[in-house]
Design a protein around this motif. Structure first.
Motif, PDB file in Angstrom:
ATOM      1  N   LYS A  19      -1.511 -10.447  -1.664  1.00 38.14           N
ATOM      2  CA  LYS A  19      -0.581 -10.288  -2.785  1.00 38.14           C
ATOM      3  C   LYS A  19      -0.629  -8.898  -3.401  1.00 38.14           C
ATOM      4  O   LYS A  19       0.363  -8.418  -3.926  1.00 38.14           O
ATOM      5  CB  LYS A  19      -0.850 -11.327  -3.875  1.00 38.14           C
ATOM      6  CG  LYS A  19      -0.359 -12.691  -3.501  1.00 38.14           C
ATOM      7  CD  LYS A  19      -0.438 -13.637  -4.672  1.00 38.14           C
ATOM      8  CE  LYS A  19       0.153 -14.973  -4.247  1.00 38.14           C
ATOM      9  NZ  LYS A  19       0.319 -15.860  -5.369  1.00 38.14           N
ATOM     10  N   ASP A  20      -1.771  -8.233  -3.343  1.00 38.88           N
ATOM     11  CA  ASP A  20      -1.905  -6.910  -3.958  1.00 38.88           C
ATOM     12  C   ASP A  20      -1.556  -5.765  -3.002  1.00 38.88           C
ATOM     13  O   ASP A  20      -1.806  -4.602  -3.296  1.00 38.88           O
ATOM     14  CB  ASP A  20      -3.312  -6.717  -4.514  1.00 38.88           C
ATOM     15  CG  ASP A  20      -4.387  -6.779  -3.436  1.00 38.88           C
ATOM     16  OD1 ASP A  20      -4.091  -7.217  -2.304  1.00 38.88           O
ATOM     17  OD2 ASP A  20      -5.531  -6.402  -3.738  1.00 38.88           O
ATOM     18  N   SER A  22       0.320  -2.829  -1.152  1.00 42.46           N
ATOM     19  CA  SER A  22       1.314  -1.824  -1.546  1.00 42.46           C
ATOM     20  C   SER A  22       2.358  -1.680  -0.440  1.00 42.46           C
ATOM     21  O   SER A  22       2.178  -2.158   0.684  1.00 42.46           O
ATOM     22  CB  SER A  22       0.645  -0.471  -1.791  1.00 42.46           C
ATOM     23  OG  SER A  22       0.191   0.077  -0.569  1.00 42.46           O
ATOM     24  N   ILE A  60       3.673   1.515  -5.059  1.00 39.40           N
ATOM     25  CA  ILE A  60       3.906   0.299  -5.844  1.00 39.40           C
ATOM     26  C   ILE A  60       3.539  -0.928  -5.014  1.00 39.40           C
ATOM     27  O   ILE A  60       3.782  -0.978  -3.812  1.00 39.40           O
ATOM     28  CB  ILE A  60       5.367   0.236  -6.313  1.00 39.40           C
ATOM     29  CG1 ILE A  60       5.613   1.342  -7.332  1.00 39.40           C
ATOM     30  CG2 ILE A  60       5.722  -1.123  -6.897  1.00 39.40           C
ATOM     31  CD1 ILE A  60       7.016   1.367  -7.907  1.00 39.40           C
ATOM     32  N   SER A  61       2.973  -1.929  -5.677  1.00 41.08           N
ATOM     33  CA  SER A  61       2.620  -3.154  -4.965  1.00 41.08           C
ATOM     34  C   SER A  61       3.894  -3.955  -4.667  1.00 41.08           C
ATOM     35  O   SER A  61       4.895  -3.843  -5.377  1.00 41.08           O
ATOM     36  CB  SER A  61       1.646  -4.004  -5.788  1.00 41.08           C
ATOM     37  OG  SER A  61       2.315  -4.608  -6.870  1.00 41.08           O
ATOM     38  N   VAL A  63       4.348  -7.092  -5.088  1.00 44.01           N
ATOM     39  CA  VAL A  63       4.610  -8.032  -6.180  1.00 44.01           C
ATOM     40  C   VAL A  63       5.447  -7.367  -7.277  1.00 44.01           C
ATOM     41  O   VAL A  63       6.333  -7.994  -7.849  1.00 44.01           O
ATOM     42  CB  VAL A  63       3.277  -8.589  -6.734  1.00 44.01           C
ATOM     43  CG1 VAL A  63       3.504  -9.427  -7.982  1.00 44.01           C
ATOM     44  CG2 VAL A  63       2.581  -9.414  -5.669  1.00 44.01           C
ATOM     45  N   GLU A  64       5.190  -6.090  -7.543  1.00 44.76           N
ATOM     46  CA  GLU A  64       5.966  -5.374  -8.562  1.00 44.76           C
ATOM     47  C   GLU A  64       7.438  -5.255  -8.175  1.00 44.76           C
ATOM     48  O   GLU A  64       8.302  -5.141  -9.040  1.00 44.76           O
ATOM     49  CB  GLU A  64       5.378  -3.983  -8.807  1.00 44.76           C
ATOM     50  CG  GLU A  64       4.045  -4.018  -9.530  1.00 44.76           C
ATOM     51  CD  GLU A  64       3.484  -2.636  -9.739  1.00 44.76           C
ATOM     52  OE1 GLU A  64       4.020  -1.911 -10.602  1.00 44.76           O
ATOM     53  OE2 GLU A  64       2.527  -2.283  -9.016  1.00 44.76           O
ATOM     54  N   TYR A  65       7.726  -5.275  -6.881  1.00 42.10           N
ATOM     55  CA  TYR A  65       9.113  -5.265  -6.398  1.00 42.10           C
ATOM     56  C   TYR A  65       9.721  -6.669  -6.392  1.00 42.10           C
ATOM     57  O   TYR A  65      10.886  -6.837  -6.075  1.00 42.10           O
ATOM     58  CB  TYR A  65       9.197  -4.681  -4.988  1.00 42.10           C
ATOM     59  CG  TYR A  65       9.313  -3.180  -4.943  1.00 42.10           C
ATOM     60  CD1 TYR A  65      10.480  -2.540  -5.359  1.00 42.10           C
ATOM     61  CD2 TYR A  65       8.280  -2.393  -4.464  1.00 42.10           C
ATOM     62  CE1 TYR A  65      10.610  -1.164  -5.299  1.00 42.10           C
ATOM     63  CE2 TYR A  65       8.394  -1.010  -4.399  1.00 42.10           C
ATOM     64  CZ  TYR A  65       9.564  -0.403  -4.814  1.00 42.10           C
ATOM     65  OH  TYR A  65       9.690   0.955  -4.756  1.00 42.10           O
ATOM     66  N   GLY A  66       8.928  -7.685  -6.702  1.00 42.65           N
ATOM     67  CA  GLY A  66       9.428  -9.052  -6.707  1.00 42.65           C
ATOM     68  C   GLY A  66       9.226  -9.790  -5.398  1.00 42.65           C
ATOM     69  O   GLY A  66       9.797 -10.856  -5.182  1.00 42.65           O
ATOM     70  N   LYS A  68       7.601 -12.169  -2.735  1.00 43.40           N
ATOM     71  CA  LYS A  68       6.791 -13.385  -2.764  1.00 43.40           C
ATOM     72  C   LYS A  68       6.688 -13.948  -1.352  1.00 43.40           C
ATOM     73  O   LYS A  68       7.328 -13.443  -0.433  1.00 43.40           O
ATOM     74  CB  LYS A  68       7.385 -14.399  -3.745  1.00 43.40           C
ATOM     75  CG  LYS A  68       8.841 -14.649  -3.585  1.00 43.40           C
ATOM     76  CD  LYS A  68       9.379 -15.458  -4.755  1.00 43.40           C
ATOM     77  CE  LYS A  68      10.875 -15.497  -4.640  1.00 43.40           C
ATOM     78  NZ  LYS A  68      11.609 -15.196  -5.794  1.00 43.40           N
TER      79      LYS A  68
END
Length: 121
Positions: A19-20, A22, A60-61, A63-66, A68
């Motif tokens: 999940k983390d 990049s 950017i990770s 997850v930050e881009y949405g 899933k």
């Protein structure tokens, strides 16, 4: 997370990442798994709402881009760097450095007319 990656040819493959992870880490995983040039990879996330988001910040990770589990990506390729500036001396992609970015199908011979600007669904 299990991610689905689609190349312009329609070929799909899956990548499993934490999940983390990049964007840079995802590109590295794709490069290692599919034997593709990491420095030429361009990723777009299918939001599922008829839109796509270009993942243009490698730090950017996901997850930050949405992103899933099960997210779908479109994979494009930059033209390879070549040191001849025959027809592209004045190219500019808007970031001020004069570099040109084009999207190409890696299985198609490259010519001046092979750039892609949209994704058909």
């Amino acid at each position: 997370m299990n991610l689905v990656i689609q190349i312009l040819t329609g070929t799909l493959f899956h990548i499993r990442v934490a999940k983390d992870t990049s964007v840079a880490d995802l590109k590295k995983e794709i490069s290692n798994q599919e034997k593709l040039p990491e420095n030429r990879l361009i990723l777009m996330l299918d939001t599922g709402h008829g839109d796509s988001i270009m993942l243009n910040d490698d730090e950017i990770s996901l997850v930050e881009y949405g992103v899933k589990d099960g997210s779908h990506f479109y994979l494009f390729f930059k033209f390879p760097d070549n040191n001849n500036n025959n027809n592209n001396n004045n190219s500019n992609n808007g970031d001020g450095d004069g570099a040109s970015v084009s999207f190409v199908n890696p299985e198609t011979p490259i010519s001046q007319g092979d750039s892609v600007t949209s994704v058909a669904k």
